[in-house]
Design an enzyme around this catalytic site. Sequence first.
Site, mmCIF file in Angstrom:
data_model
loop_
_atom_site.group_PDB
_atom_site.id
_atom_site.type_symbol
_atom_site.label_atom_id
_atom_site.label_comp_id
_atom_site.label_asym_id
_atom_site.label_seq_id
_atom_site.Cartn_x
_atom_site.Cartn_y
_atom_site.Cartn_z
ATOM 1 N NE ARG A 283 4.287 -8.547 7.118
ATOM 2 C CZ ARG A 283 4.268 -8.894 8.400
ATOM 3 N NH1 ARG A 283 5.162 -9.742 8.875
ATOM 4 N NH2 ARG A 283 3.361 -8.389 9.217
ATOM 5 C CG ASP B 87 6.033 -4.192 11.907
ATOM 6 O OD1 ASP B 87 5.545 -5.304 11.748
ATOM 7 O OD2 ASP B 87 6.381 -3.478 10.959
ATOM 8 N NE ARG C 74 -0.159 -4.874 13.149
ATOM 9 C CZ ARG C 74 0.046 -5.452 11.976
ATOM 10 N NH1 ARG C 74 1.221 -5.978 11.682
ATOM 11 N NH2 ARG C 74 -0.915 -5.520 11.086
ATOM 12 C CG HIS D 252 6.737 -5.027 7.314
ATOM 13 N ND1 HIS D 252 6.037 -4.901 8.497
ATOM 14 C CD2 HIS D 252 5.810 -5.363 6.387
ATOM 15 C CE1 HIS D 252 4.753 -5.138 8.277
ATOM 16 N NE2 HIS D 252 4.587 -5.431 7.005
HETATM 17 P P1 NAD Z 1 -5.749 -6.547 -2.380
HETATM 18 O O1 NAD Z 1 -5.758 -7.844 -3.120
HETATM 19 O O2 NAD Z 1 -6.954 -6.145 -1.604
HETATM 20 O O3 NAD Z 1 -5.433 -5.356 -3.395
HETATM 21 C C1 NAD Z 1 -4.425 -5.402 -4.349
HETATM 22 C C2 NAD Z 1 -4.847 -4.518 -5.505
HETATM 23 O O4 NAD Z 1 -3.754 -4.465 -6.425
HETATM 24 C C3 NAD Z 1 -6.065 -5.081 -6.278
HETATM 25 O O5 NAD Z 1 -7.064 -4.087 -6.384
HETATM 26 C C4 NAD Z 1 -5.477 -5.444 -7.635
HETATM 27 O O6 NAD Z 1 -6.397 -5.291 -8.703
HETATM 28 C C5 NAD Z 1 -4.325 -4.460 -7.736
HETATM 29 N N1 NAD Z 1 -3.291 -4.850 -8.698
HETATM 30 C C6 NAD Z 1 -2.763 -6.093 -8.904
HETATM 31 N N2 NAD Z 1 -1.841 -6.032 -9.893
HETATM 32 C C7 NAD Z 1 -1.784 -4.737 -10.299
HETATM 33 C C8 NAD Z 1 -1.036 -4.039 -11.291
HETATM 34 N N3 NAD Z 1 -0.127 -4.680 -12.056
HETATM 35 N N4 NAD Z 1 -1.243 -2.733 -11.441
HETATM 36 C C9 NAD Z 1 -2.155 -2.070 -10.688
HETATM 37 N N5 NAD Z 1 -2.908 -2.677 -9.748
HETATM 38 C C10 NAD Z 1 -2.723 -3.977 -9.555
HETATM 39 O O7 NAD Z 1 -4.458 -6.570 -1.439
HETATM 40 P P2 NAD Z 1 -4.225 -5.663 -0.135
HETATM 41 O O8 NAD Z 1 -4.795 -6.365 1.031
HETATM 42 O O9 NAD Z 1 -4.631 -4.277 -0.458
HETATM 43 O O10 NAD Z 1 -2.643 -5.760 -0.008
HETATM 44 C C11 NAD Z 1 -1.795 -5.088 -0.906
HETATM 45 C C12 NAD Z 1 -0.340 -5.301 -0.502
HETATM 46 O O11 NAD Z 1 -0.085 -4.621 0.739
HETATM 47 C C13 NAD Z 1 0.023 -6.777 -0.239
HETATM 48 O O12 NAD Z 1 1.291 -7.057 -0.754
HETATM 49 C C14 NAD Z 1 0.012 -6.868 1.278
HETATM 50 O O13 NAD Z 1 0.789 -7.929 1.769
HETATM 51 C C15 NAD Z 1 0.587 -5.513 1.617
HETATM 52 N N6 NAD Z 1 0.434 -5.076 3.010
HETATM 53 C C16 NAD Z 1 1.456 -4.382 3.530
HETATM 54 C C17 NAD Z 1 1.423 -3.956 4.830
HETATM 55 C C18 NAD Z 1 2.601 -3.169 5.363
HETATM 56 O O14 NAD Z 1 2.756 -2.992 6.575
HETATM 57 N N7 NAD Z 1 3.454 -2.670 4.501
HETATM 58 C C19 NAD Z 1 0.307 -4.230 5.628
HETATM 59 C C20 NAD Z 1 -0.754 -4.926 5.063
HETATM 60 C C21 NAD Z 1 -0.674 -5.372 3.745
#
Ligand code: NAD
Length: 303
Positions: A89, A149, A152, A176
């Site tokens: 991450r 987490d 899970r 995280h």
């Molecule tokens: P993804 O690539 O499917 O989606 C990201 C979206 O963000 C895309 O639609 C993209 O167009 C948009 N985007 C990019 N830059 C942008 C901007 N400047 N303004 C507006 N929109 C913008 O990714 P995802 O799988 O949805 O993951 C998103 C984030 O969530 C990642 O950083 C991932 O690691 C994180 N995540 C966090 C957890 C958690 O527990 N917090 C769990 C899973 C994923």
Amino acid sequence: MNKKVVVIGCGNVGMSYAYALLNQKNSVHELVLIDIDNDKAQGEAMDLNHCLAFSPSVMHIKAGTYSDCKDATVVVIAAGSNQKVGETRMDLINKNAGIFKSIVESVVASGFNGIFLVATNPLDVMTYITYKYSKFNPNKVIGSGTSLDTARLRFIIGEKLQISPKNVHAYVMGEHGDSEFVAWSTATVGLNNINSFLTEEEMQDICLEVKNAAYKIIEKKQATYYGIGMCLARITSAILGDENSIITVSCYDDDNKLFIGKPAILNKNGIVKSVYVSLTPSEEQKMQESIDIIKKTIEGLEN
Ligand code: NAD
């Protein structure tokens, strides 16, 4: 209460969250989707609207712009890159820190005065960045933290003991990320201490399984999203329902001036306070390791 949510980032995570909201009773009244790819936001809004005939909630859903944040209750940020196979991450820091300045400043410029909820990784650092750019009271900036987490962990223990995860009271705390830890000394199943159910070795294995869950899922399907979508929906209902519920979120640690995963009480004002947890010296040491990692990453960004 005006129950309006704006989601920024309509990817896997943003849309799993939106879909989880649609499946909740007494959910939000208005849901606005923003993405750098406006066509994507529009297509997702159309698709979600087609759920409304069978959804337990009444909701207005549309693709919007930052001006829609003005009267929002909660703005959820799920924009940015996700982990690829072999990435941690923390490896996402440079890509995602870069886009957050304009996102957070655009939200604030709309006149938004509600609660930020952050999902983008590296989660604790992105939550800190949101706090810094927004200049909001830290109680109004929440990261999803170790809620996923913890979910899970509760599932894995529940499966092993054949007891509902709802009756497993155990928390993952800290970053995280790879330095997160289980506060086993406080864990109970029903009313009994976890020691009556699991051996030391089993606890170590479970902790490792929780830590590696995201890596395993990403290896198999490139991304994780349903779990976090449900966690974000749960945090949102704790806020909108003014619940005073305890959830492990990333909240402000005034001693260390950063955000980190701890159990905290959530209501309509955001974070009321984090809950004191009596950790053992070895758990305290693990918490300190998480603090050091998050601090080092923030210092690296600020220098
Ligand atoms: P993804 O690539 O499917 O989606 C990201 C979206 O963000 C895309 O639609 C993209 O167009 C948009 N985007 C990019 N830059 C942008 C901007 N400047 N303004 C507006 N929109 C913008 O990714 P995802 O799988 O949805 O993951 C998103 C984030 O969530 C990642 O950083 C991932 O690691 C994180 N995540 C966090 C957890 C958690 O527990 N917090 C769990 C899973 C994923």
